[in-house]
Every structure is written in structure tokens, then in C-alpha cells.
Design a protein around this motif. Structure first.
Motif, PDB file in Angstrom:
ATOM      1  N   VAL A   1      21.781  61.682  57.163  1.00 52.35           N
ATOM      2  CA  VAL A   1      22.921  61.511  56.273  1.00 52.35           C
ATOM      3  C   VAL A   1      23.034  62.745  55.383  1.00 52.35           C
ATOM      4  N   ILE A   2      24.265  63.052  55.018  1.00 50.59           N
ATOM      5  CA  ILE A   2      24.542  64.216  54.172  1.00 50.59           C
ATOM      6  C   ILE A   2      25.086  63.747  52.835  1.00 50.59           C
ATOM      7  N   VAL A   3      24.558  64.320  51.757  1.00 51.49           N
ATOM      8  CA  VAL A   3      25.150  64.158  50.432  1.00 51.49           C
ATOM      9  C   VAL A   3      25.619  65.539  49.987  1.00 51.49           C
ATOM     10  N   ALA A   4      26.858  65.610  49.519  1.00 47.87           N
ATOM     11  CA  ALA A   4      27.455  66.914  49.223  1.00 47.87           C
ATOM     12  C   ALA A   4      28.158  66.897  47.881  1.00 47.87           C
ATOM     13  N   GLY A   5      28.278  68.090  47.301  1.00 47.33           N
ATOM     14  CA  GLY A   5      29.036  68.201  46.066  1.00 47.33           C
ATOM     15  C   GLY A   5      30.504  67.885  46.292  1.00 47.33           C
ATOM     16  N   SER A   6      31.052  68.398  47.378  1.00 49.98           N
ATOM     17  CA  SER A   6      32.435  68.107  47.742  1.00 49.98           C
ATOM     18  C   SER A   6      32.549  68.076  49.253  1.00 49.98           C
ATOM     19  N   ILE A   7      33.584  67.404  49.734  1.00 48.46           N
ATOM     20  CA  ILE A   7      33.803  67.260  51.170  1.00 48.46           C
ATOM     21  C   ILE A   7      35.167  67.841  51.519  1.00 48.46           C
ATOM     22  N   GLY A   8      35.168  68.799  52.440  1.00 54.50           N
ATOM     23  CA  GLY A   8      36.410  69.417  52.876  1.00 54.50           C
ATOM     24  C   GLY A   8      36.942  68.777  54.144  1.00 54.50           C
ATOM     25  N   THR A   9      37.783  69.513  54.843  1.00 53.83           N
ATOM     26  CA  THR A   9      38.426  68.987  56.044  1.00 53.83           C
ATOM     27  C   THR A   9      37.572  69.211  57.287  1.00 53.83           C
ATOM     28  N   GLY A  10      37.876  68.443  58.326  1.00 55.89           N
ATOM     29  CA  GLY A  10      37.292  68.670  59.643  1.00 55.89           C
ATOM     30  C   GLY A  10      35.865  68.233  59.803  1.00 55.89           C
ATOM     31  N   ILE A  11      35.401  67.247  59.029  1.00 55.52           N
ATOM     32  CA  ILE A  11      33.995  66.846  59.126  1.00 55.52           C
ATOM     33  C   ILE A  11      33.732  65.921  60.317  1.00 55.52           C
ATOM     34  N   ASP A  12      34.775  65.464  60.989  1.00 54.60           N
ATOM     35  CA  ASP A  12      34.578  64.533  62.112  1.00 54.60           C
ATOM     36  C   ASP A  12      33.646  65.094  63.173  1.00 54.60           C
ATOM     37  N   VAL A  13      33.677  66.419  63.352  1.00 54.05           N
ATOM     38  CA  VAL A  13      32.838  67.043  64.377  1.00 54.05           C
ATOM     39  C   VAL A  13      31.351  66.829  64.096  1.00 54.05           C
ATOM     40  N   LEU A  14      30.997  66.617  62.837  1.00 55.40           N
ATOM     41  CA  LEU A  14      29.585  66.459  62.468  1.00 55.40           C
ATOM     42  C   LEU A  14      28.974  65.198  63.070  1.00 55.40           C
ATOM     43  N   TYR A  15      29.785  64.194  63.290  1.00 56.50           N
ATOM     44  CA  TYR A  15      29.267  62.923  63.781  1.00 56.50           C
ATOM     45  C   TYR A  15      28.824  62.987  65.246  1.00 56.50           C
ATOM     46  N   GLN A  16      29.103  64.101  65.895  1.00 56.75           N
ATOM     47  CA  GLN A  16      28.660  64.288  67.271  1.00 56.75           C
ATOM     48  C   GLN A  16      27.235  64.836  67.346  1.00 56.75           C
ATOM     49  N   HIS A  17      26.642  65.118  66.196  1.00 56.20           N
ATOM     50  CA  HIS A  17      25.348  65.814  66.172  1.00 56.20           C
ATOM     51  C   HIS A  17      24.266  65.040  65.432  1.00 56.20           C
ATOM     52  N   GLY A  18      24.342  63.717  65.458  1.00 54.02           N
ATOM     53  CA  GLY A  18      23.279  62.926  64.852  1.00 54.02           C
ATOM     54  C   GLY A  18      23.486  62.609  63.388  1.00 54.02           C
ATOM     55  N   ILE A  19      24.598  63.038  62.814  1.00 53.59           N
ATOM     56  CA  ILE A  19      24.902  62.734  61.415  1.00 53.59           C
ATOM     57  C   ILE A  19      25.655  61.412  61.365  1.00 53.59           C
ATOM     58  N   VAL A  20      25.138  60.466  60.596  1.00 52.73           N
ATOM     59  CA  VAL A  20      25.746  59.130  60.575  1.00 52.73           C
ATOM     60  C   VAL A  20      26.705  58.929  59.407  1.00 52.73           C
ATOM     61  N   SER A  21      26.569  59.723  58.352  1.00 55.04           N
ATOM     62  CA  SER A  21      27.506  59.597  57.241  1.00 55.04           C
ATOM     63  C   SER A  21      27.480  60.851  56.377  1.00 55.04           C
ATOM     64  N   VAL A  22      28.595  61.073  55.685  1.00 57.05           N
ATOM     65  CA  VAL A  22      28.726  62.182  54.739  1.00 57.05           C
ATOM     66  C   VAL A  22      29.269  61.597  53.439  1.00 57.05           C
ATOM     67  N   SER A  23      28.567  61.811  52.334  1.00 55.13           N
ATOM     68  CA  SER A  23      28.972  61.237  51.047  1.00 55.13           C
ATOM     69  C   SER A  23      29.063  62.325  49.991  1.00 55.13           C
ATOM     70  N   SER A  24      30.042  62.186  49.120  1.00 49.92           N
ATOM     71  CA  SER A  24      30.159  63.098  47.978  1.00 49.92           C
ATOM     72  C   SER A  24      29.417  62.516  46.791  1.00 49.92           C
ATOM     73  N   ILE A  25      28.831  63.373  45.982  1.00 45.96           N
ATOM     74  CA  ILE A  25      28.122  62.909  44.791  1.00 45.96           C
ATOM     75  C   ILE A  25      29.077  62.628  43.640  1.00 45.96           C
ATOM     76  N   ILE A  26      30.350  63.001  43.770  1.00 50.95           N
ATOM     77  CA  ILE A  26      31.325  62.786  42.707  1.00 50.95           C
ATOM     78  C   ILE A  26      31.721  61.314  42.687  1.00 50.95           C
ATOM     79  N   ASN A  27      31.456  60.632  41.576  1.00 49.41           N
ATOM     80  CA  ASN A  27      31.687  59.188  41.504  1.00 49.41           C
ATOM     81  C   ASN A  27      32.856  58.781  40.616  1.00 49.41           C
ATOM     82  N   LYS A  28      33.530  59.770  40.029  1.00 50.55           N
ATOM     83  CA  LYS A  28      34.704  59.493  39.200  1.00 50.55           C
ATOM     84  C   LYS A  28      35.419  60.815  38.949  1.00 50.55           C
ATOM     85  N   PRO A  29      36.669  60.781  38.469  1.00 46.32           N
ATOM     86  CA  PRO A  29      37.361  62.041  38.168  1.00 46.32           C
ATOM     87  C   PRO A  29      36.572  62.867  37.153  1.00 46.32           C
ATOM     88  N   MET A  30      36.358  64.144  37.456  1.00 44.02           N
ATOM     89  CA  MET A  30      35.638  65.029  36.546  1.00 44.02           C
ATOM     90  C   MET A  30      35.970  66.472  36.866  1.00 44.02           C
TER      91      MET A  30
END
Length: 386
Positions: free
Chosen positions: A320-349
Motif C-alpha cells: 500500500v502507498i501513502v502519499a502527500g498528494s495523488i496525481g493523475t494516472g495512478i490506475d497503472v500502479l494496481y497492475q504491479h502488486g499495489i492494492v491501494s493508494v491513500s493521501s495523508i491529507i484528511n481535510k482542506p489545508m
């Protein structure tokens, strides 16, 4: 329960080591008895020196060198735990963080300080090098580095040219007679995930120049300068850098290494994984958590999270990936053993707020990720996770 924690740095906020500790804190809040292994990693960019030195119980050696715009800076090189391998991170001597943003100017920026680092390490007796190329402020084709090591770049009058990317068009001849004679007897492993050629629309100037302060007009000048540089290099070395994969790394310094050094280029994350022992650490793991500041479609091209996920996939361990921000085109990551991508941002800031609170946000995100992951594992297996 065994969880391997292998993040890169979150640029501007957390080093890879600090990020790993924050993630570990979040995991322990959810599962105090979980076995965690922190293996901070990097992909050949900024933070690679610290990661490799820490992983091998090595040390750092301070060196005063010339910065990218001619100022004096205190840089350093690393010595791995074997006592024989030297790590040069060019960002330490020639990196963007060494220059105020308003002073970025790739027409003038030089890699001379990186050459000084190499020369000092040679003087100190090292013959085996790992060179991390990320984060440079330069676009001089590595010419400054070569000048620091004795290479003479001469104009039509036989005078040595000054440093900087724009100066390359003045080169009429290259004199190798005083080039450091120790270099042919050394080994240079180039850690970089960049496969761009030296020139053209996918070359160093067009792709990376704007990040270093280049305007559209500067990009044209720099690309023409590198084309002339490549012509002159080919005359003396026979190496055709123009469209050579990896030659465009770090403003063209990748090409300088390929033309003038006994070197091998390797994906930065693979170099780091090898020296940190990640493959061994993964044995028997239930989950891998990795991350970095920004995750997007480029992550799939050899950035840290992808390299970690590929290593984990060999042993059928989900990542699993935790990231500061998530951009476009991450769907390709799921083909390589990555099960989820999450941003650490939990509210507007604001960005500044996110940077200031990065450790806390990362720990909170990691806690929620493992709670969710192992809850679903429990549902599927019928076993209680502790």
C-alpha cells in the motif's frame, strides 16, 4: 503480523527515515504487538546518500565545494559500511535546494562542485563510487564536473571557457591531457531512474529545464548548447550522446559519465534496495507500506513506491502507498502488486500546513490503512488479527 515500512522522503517535510518512523507510530497505535521493520529507501534522488549510509552503518565526510551558482557550500560524501564504497549525491553540491528559487538559472548553473566532491573522494583513496543524480539545478551536460577533474574545454582562441550550460556553444576543442588519470581505474555505478536522451523534445533541457528555472527561450538555448556539446564529445570519445538513453539525466551529467567514466547506469531504487537488504527484510511479511510526497502516473516509471512494490510482488506480499498528494494516472500502479493508494491529507489545508504537520498526518493515515487492511484480511480468513 509483520509489516515492512519502506518509504522515500516526503520532499520539503520528512526524510525517508522520519517518514518510516511516523508510519511505524501509526501502525503501533493500531496494533501495538505488530512486528515492524523500517527500511527507508530512495530512488537515486535527494536522500539517497542518507539512506545508504544509515542502512549500512556508514558515515559522512564534509567537503567544502563550489555551489551551482559559484557560491561556496558545505557538501558531503558518504562512505558505506564496507569502508570501500563512496556515495556522491550531486544535489549536495549542485542541487536546486542550494539556490533561492528566484536565482535559479540553468544557463549559468554548474556541476563543478560535484566534480570537486569526486576529486576529494579520489584523493581520500576511494575507487568504487555510487553516484545519485537526482535534484540537480544544472543543465551543463556535466561539463563543470569534468572541468573540476582536469578536463579543459577550449574556445577557438584556445582559452578555457567558463562554467554553465550557455558556455557550451563556445567549445572548439576538448583537451583530455590533464583529466584525472585515476578515473579509468575506478568503478562508477550511476543511480538514476531517468532514461531521457541528451537533446530533443524528450531531452534534458525540454523535460527538466523548466523545473530549474528555464524559460521557453532558455530551453531552446540550452538544447542547442547540449547538441553542440554532444558533437564535441563524440569527436574525442566516439560516444554518440545525442539520443543515448540516460544521457539526459540531471541536466546531461548522465551523458558525461557514460562518455568519460567507466560507468554503469542502474535504476536508482534497485541500487538502494540491494544495499538496504530489502529483499531479505520482506521474507515472511504480511504487508508493505511505502510512500513519497507525490504519487502519479510517473511513479510507475521506476520511482520508489514502484520499486518497492515490485520487490514485494516477487514474494506475493501486498503493498500500500501513502502519499502527500495523488496525481493523475495512478490506475497503472494496481497492475504491479499495489492494492491501494491513500493521501495523508484528511481535510482542506494549505501546503504549508501539510508540510508542518506531515509526520502527524502520515501516522494517522498509516493507522487507518492498516486497520482497514487487516480488518478485511480477518473477514476473508476468519482469523483474529493481533
Amino acid at each position: 503480523m509483520k509489516i515492512v515500512i519502506a518509504p522515500d522522503s516526503f520532499k520539503g517535510s520528512l526524510s525517508a527515515i522520519e517518514a518510516a518512523r511516523a508510519i511505524e507510530g501509526g501502525i503501533k497505535k493500531a496494533f501495538p504487538d505488530a512486528k515492524t521493520l523500517c527500511i527507508p529507501v530512495a530512488d537515486g534522488g535527494e536522500g539517497t546518500l542518507e539512506t545508504l549510509v544509515a542502512a549500512t552503518n556508514g558515515k559522512k565526510v564534509p567537503v567544502n565545494v563550489t555551489g551551482p551558482i559559484g557560491q561556496k557550500v558545505e557538501a558531503e560524501y558518504g562512505i558505506l559500511g564496507d569502508g570501500k564504497t563512496c556515495v556522491i549525491e550531486m544535489a549536495k553540491a549542485s542541487g536546486i535546494p542550494l539556490i533561492p528559487r528566484e536565482e535559479l538559472n540553468p544557463l549559468k548553473a554548474t556541476t563543478f562542485g560535484t566534480g570537486e566532491l569526486i576529486k576529494q573522494a579520489l584523493d581520500d583513496g576511494f575507487a568504487s563510487f555510487i553516484l545519485a543524480l537526482g535534484g540537480s539545478a544544472t543543465n551543463d551536460g556535466g561539463a563543470g564536473m569534468l572541468q573540476a577533474l582536469g578536463l579543459s574545454l577550449l574556445d577557438e582562441q584556445g582559452n578555457k571557457i567558463c562554467t554553465g550550460g550557455a558556455e557550451l556553444t563556445k567549445i572548439s576543442s576538448i583537451d583530455l591531457s590533464e583529466f584525472d588519470e585515476r578515473i579509468p581505474y575506478c568503478k562508477f555505478l550511476i543511480a538514476s531512474d531517468v532514461e531521457n536522451p541528451l537533446i530533443g523534445p524528450h531531452g534534458a533541457s525540454h523535460v527538466f529545464g523548466p523545473q530549474k528555472g528555464a524559460t521557453p527561450q532558455m530551453v531552446k538555448i540550452l538544447d542547442a548548447s547540449l547538441a553542440h556539446w554532444a558533437d564535441e564529445v563524440e569527436k574525442v570519445t566516439g560516444v554518440h550522446l545525442h539520443d543515448l538513453p540516460g544521457a539526459g539525466a540531471a541536466g546531461g551529467i548522465g551523458g558525461a559519465f557514460q562518455a568519460f567514466f567507466p560507468s554503469q547506469m542502474k535504476r536508482g531504487i534497485d541500487v538502494v534496495i540491494e544495499h538496504t537488504g530489502l529483499h531479505t527484510a520482506l521474507e515472511g511479511a504480511d504487508l508493505v507500506i511505502t510512500g513519497e510526497g507525490q504519487v502519479d502516473f510517473q511513479t510507475a516509471s521506476g520511482k520508489t513506491p514502484m520499486g518497492v512494490a515490485q520487490a514485494a510482488k516477487i514474494q506475493n506480499i501486498p503493498t500500500v502507498i501513502v502519499a502527500g498528494s495523488i496525481g493523475t494516472g495512478i490506475d497503472v500502479l494496481y497492475q504491479h502488486g499495489i492494492v491501494s493508494v491513500s493521501s495523508i491529507i484528511n481535510k482542506p489545508m494549505t501546503l504549508n500546513e501539510a508540510i508542518k504537520n506531515a509526520a502527524e498526518l502520515l501516522a494517522e493515515s498509516a493507522e487507518q490503512v492498516v486497520r482497514s487492511f487487516f480488518y478485511h484480511q480477518t473477514l476473508n480468513s476468519g482469523k483474529v488479527v493481533r
